[in-house]
Design an enzyme around this catalytic site. Structure first.
Site, mmCIF file in Angstrom:
data_model
loop_
_atom_site.group_PDB
_atom_site.id
_atom_site.type_symbol
_atom_site.label_atom_id
_atom_site.label_comp_id
_atom_site.label_asym_id
_atom_site.label_seq_id
_atom_site.Cartn_x
_atom_site.Cartn_y
_atom_site.Cartn_z
ATOM 1 C CB SER A 1 42.133 35.272 44.134
ATOM 2 O OG SER A 1 42.821 36.451 44.486
ATOM 3 C CE1 TYR B 1 37.305 37.946 45.308
ATOM 4 C CE2 TYR B 1 39.583 37.795 46.038
ATOM 5 C CZ TYR B 1 38.641 37.728 45.025
ATOM 6 O OH TYR B 1 39.043 37.432 43.747
#
Length: 253
Positions: A135, A148
């Site tokens: 990401s 995350y």
């Protein structure tokens, strides 16, 4: 030039985690179109079976947070796409330690254990591809996403080590780093932020999620899948240990 001409995966076996929807489903579909035999792994059994049926592959229902079950898979494949993930948003002082641990198990430890299983087969064959769906948050941080961001940064480091160790054996390892992708995970985030801020979903995208992005659009799952397919082609043989950013200009700032 069409990427179809570059990627012939006939005879190759592929495992995609989180393959029941979003990026995982797009990758499974794209690689199957290139002739690969694809196994779709997901906690969502009906979703995994639906995708597998559509592409002529196989489904494996699995909770990646159950590490004993992960170890019991004893996988053999030529291409491994570590895609499964989840999100939780809270300030650190309110972030559940149990949720933090769960997210790191799914997004760092499970990928490690899957790679641990698959590398011997790849080494013996003299060819393999590890593709980690990271990401922009593997390269940048945002508040309230401690688990995350930590997990994606960890996945980046793991990917680089795999690249260095795998290079003498014909195995490459890379990360793909999209910004927000049009997936069920992001749709849930949009809805949650709309409720939290008392604004419409479109305003969440414009004012919050796409604020740091130069191209004010969500990434499409098919765009990520096409890059994954390219990384399986002979033209990507020298591409390893790096992060391919697909973030609409986020990290250009």
């Amino acid at each position: 030039m069409s990427t179809d001409r570059l990627v012939d995966l006939a005879g190759r076996s592929v495992v995609v985690t989180g393959g029941a929807s979003g990026i995982g489903a797009a990758c499974a579909t794209r690689l199957a179109e290139s002739g690969a035999d694809v196994v779709v792994i997901d906690l969502d059994g009906p979703g995994a079976n639906r995708v597998a049926d559509q592409i002529g592959g196989r489904a494996q229902v699995l909770d990646l947070s159950d590490l004993a079950s992960v170890d019991a898979l004893d996988l053999r494949c030529d291409i491994l796409i570590n895609n499964a993930g989840l999100q939780h948003i809270n300030p650190i002082e309110d972030f559940s330690p149990e949720r933090f641990s769960l997210m790191l198990r799914v997004m760092v430890e499970a990928p490690f254990r899957l790679v641990h299983q698959t590398l011997p087969h790849m080494y013996a064959a003299g060819w393999g591809r590890i593709i980690n769906i990271s990401s922009v948050h593997g390269l940048r941080a945002s508040p309230f996403k401690a688990a995350y961001v930590t997990a994606k940064h960890g996945l980046e480091g793991l990917s680089k080590v795999i690249a260095l160790e795998g290079a003498p054996h014909g195995v490459t390892s890379n990360c793909i780093n999209p910004s927000y992708v049009r997936t069920p995970l992001v749709e849930k985030q949009v809805a949650a932020q709309a409720t939290a801020h008392g604004i419409e979903p479109d305003e969440v995208l414009e004012q919050i999620m796409l604020a740091p992005v130069a191209i004010k659009q969500l990434v499409e799952p098919k765009q990520v899948a096409e890059l994954a397919a390219y990384l399986c082609s002979p033209y990507a043989d020298m591409m390893t240990g790096t992060s391919f950013v697909m973030d609409g200009g986020w990290t250009a700032r």
